[in-house]
Enzyme design. Structure first.
Site, PDB file in Angstrom:
ATOM      1  N   GLU A 125       1.025  -1.110  -0.020  1.00  0.00           N
ATOM      2  CA  GLU A 125       0.138   0.037   0.045  1.00  0.00           C
ATOM      3  C   GLU A 125       0.940   1.115  -0.033  1.00  0.00           C
ATOM      4  O   GLU A 125       1.954   1.372   0.435  1.00  0.00           O
ATOM      5  CB  GLU A 125      -0.818   0.039   1.357  1.00  0.00           C
ATOM      6  CG  GLU A 125      -1.815  -1.092   1.370  1.00  0.00           C
ATOM      7  CD  GLU A 125      -2.471  -1.287   2.608  1.00  0.00           C
ATOM      8  OE1 GLU A 125      -2.065  -0.413   3.344  1.00  0.00           O
ATOM      9  OE2 GLU A 125      -3.623  -2.148   2.893  1.00  0.00           O
ATOM     10  N   LYS A 126       0.477   2.285  -0.623  1.00  0.00           N
ATOM     11  CA  LYS A 126       0.997   3.478  -0.634  1.00  0.00           C
ATOM     12  C   LYS A 126       0.450   4.478   0.331  1.00  0.00           C
ATOM     13  O   LYS A 126      -0.426   4.812   0.414  1.00  0.00           O
ATOM     14  CB  LYS A 126       0.738   4.200  -2.070  1.00  0.00           C
ATOM     15  CG  LYS A 126       1.651   5.446  -2.449  1.00  0.00           C
ATOM     16  CD  LYS A 126       3.195   5.021  -2.646  1.00  0.00           C
ATOM     17  CE  LYS A 126       3.780   6.150  -3.136  1.00  0.00           C
ATOM     18  NZ  LYS A 126       5.219   6.290  -3.325  1.00  0.00           N
ATOM     19  N   HIS A 127       1.516   4.989   1.130  1.00  0.00           N
ATOM     20  CA  HIS A 127       1.194   5.921   2.265  1.00  0.00           C
ATOM     21  C   HIS A 127       1.989   7.196   2.126  1.00  0.00           C
ATOM     22  O   HIS A 127       1.661   8.180   2.493  1.00  0.00           O
ATOM     23  CB  HIS A 127       1.475   5.369   3.463  1.00  0.00           C
ATOM     24  CG  HIS A 127       0.483   3.930   3.789  1.00  0.00           C
ATOM     25  ND1 HIS A 127       0.866   2.975   3.577  1.00  0.00           N
ATOM     26  CD2 HIS A 127      -0.535   4.225   4.565  1.00  0.00           C
ATOM     27  CE1 HIS A 127      -0.298   2.265   4.236  1.00  0.00           C
ATOM     28  NE2 HIS A 127      -1.075   3.087   4.916  1.00  0.00           N
ATOM     29  N   HIS A 142      -3.922   4.431  -2.705  1.00  0.00           N
ATOM     30  CA  HIS A 142      -4.169   3.925  -1.530  1.00  0.00           C
ATOM     31  C   HIS A 142      -5.679   3.721  -1.464  1.00  0.00           C
ATOM     32  O   HIS A 142      -6.483   4.044  -1.788  1.00  0.00           O
ATOM     33  CB  HIS A 142      -3.756   5.048  -0.615  1.00  0.00           C
ATOM     34  CG  HIS A 142      -3.925   4.785   0.957  1.00  0.00           C
ATOM     35  ND1 HIS A 142      -5.057   4.590   1.637  1.00  0.00           N
ATOM     36  CD2 HIS A 142      -2.754   4.360   1.814  1.00  0.00           C
ATOM     37  CE1 HIS A 142      -4.896   4.563   2.822  1.00  0.00           C
ATOM     38  NE2 HIS A 142      -3.699   4.053   2.915  1.00  0.00           N
ATOM     39  N   HIS A 180     -10.355   2.405   5.933  1.00  0.00           N
ATOM     40  CA  HIS A 180      -8.923   2.720   5.584  1.00  0.00           C
ATOM     41  C   HIS A 180      -8.747   3.695   4.700  1.00  0.00           C
ATOM     42  O   HIS A 180      -9.149   3.469   3.544  1.00  0.00           O
ATOM     43  CB  HIS A 180      -8.296   1.233   5.294  1.00  0.00           C
ATOM     44  CG  HIS A 180      -6.746   1.271   5.056  1.00  0.00           C
ATOM     45  ND1 HIS A 180      -6.204   0.141   4.382  1.00  0.00           N
ATOM     46  CD2 HIS A 180      -5.731   2.217   5.330  1.00  0.00           C
ATOM     47  CE1 HIS A 180      -4.681   0.340   4.373  1.00  0.00           C
ATOM     48  NE2 HIS A 180      -4.479   1.697   4.875  1.00  0.00           N
ATOM     49  N   CYS A 216      -2.548   8.326   7.514  1.00  0.00           N
ATOM     50  CA  CYS A 216      -3.488   7.191   7.256  1.00  0.00           C
ATOM     51  C   CYS A 216      -4.043   6.894   8.756  1.00  0.00           C
ATOM     52  O   CYS A 216      -3.546   6.636   9.594  1.00  0.00           O
ATOM     53  CB  CYS A 216      -2.577   5.984   6.839  1.00  0.00           C
ATOM     54  SG  CYS A 216      -3.579   4.731   6.463  1.00  0.00           S
ATOM     55  N   HIS A 274      -2.549   3.435   9.694  1.00  0.00           N
ATOM     56  CA  HIS A 274      -1.043   3.197   9.501  1.00  0.00           C
ATOM     57  C   HIS A 274      -0.471   4.390   9.961  1.00  0.00           C
ATOM     58  O   HIS A 274       1.126   4.303  10.031  1.00  0.00           O
ATOM     59  CB  HIS A 274      -0.530   2.601   8.230  1.00  0.00           C
ATOM     60  CG  HIS A 274      -1.118   1.265   8.000  1.00  0.00           C
ATOM     61  ND1 HIS A 274      -1.885   1.090   6.868  1.00  0.00           N
ATOM     62  CD2 HIS A 274      -0.982   0.147   8.418  1.00  0.00           C
ATOM     63  CE1 HIS A 274      -2.374  -0.146   6.863  1.00  0.00           C
ATOM     64  NE2 HIS A 274      -1.892  -0.580   7.867  1.00  0.00           N
TER      65      HIS A 274
END
Length: 124
Positions: free
Chosen positions: A14-16, A39, A45, A109, A112
């Protein structure tokens, strides 16, 4: 200590990390910061916000350039992910500077935590 909570590498698949889309060198004037970040974007989420700062070398504190909040992720009175309205965690901001420095982008996020990216910009 605070740097320990700012993550810089993407987690799993996943891209954060916020993307800084800017040239390495610019002429006096404006720069563009921002790019779509793939994302998950569900009620459970999602990217909640992105902040952009600029730090000139030798200065003690960065200057906040922009803050973007993404507040709809498919929520409705029928339950999570039942709406057809979703925010996209994409933002573009423009600012002028006559001095070189570093752009710092921070994204949050909801699962995260906090993520950062930096890019040095040289003004010719």
């Amino acid at each position: 200590m605070a740097d320990l909570i700012l993550q810089t590498a993407d987690w799993k698949a996943e891209k954060h990390v916020p993307v800084i889309d800017a040239p390495d060198k610019i002429k006096k004037g404006e720069i563009k910061v921002g790019k779509e970040i793939p994302h998950p974007n569900t009620a459970e989420h999602h990217i909640k916000s992105i902040e952009v700062y600029f730090l000139v070398p030798g200065e003690k504190f960065p200057i906040q350039v922009a803050r973007f909040e993404f507040n709809t992720h498919g929520e409705s009175v029928k339950g999570p992910n039942t709406s057809t309205v979703y925010s996209e965690p994409e933002a573009v901001t423009f600012f002028r500077t006559e001095r070189s420095g570093a752009v710092l982008a921070i994204s949050y996020c909801n699962i995260h935590g906090v993520w950062k990216n930096t890019k040095d910009i040289e003004v010719e």
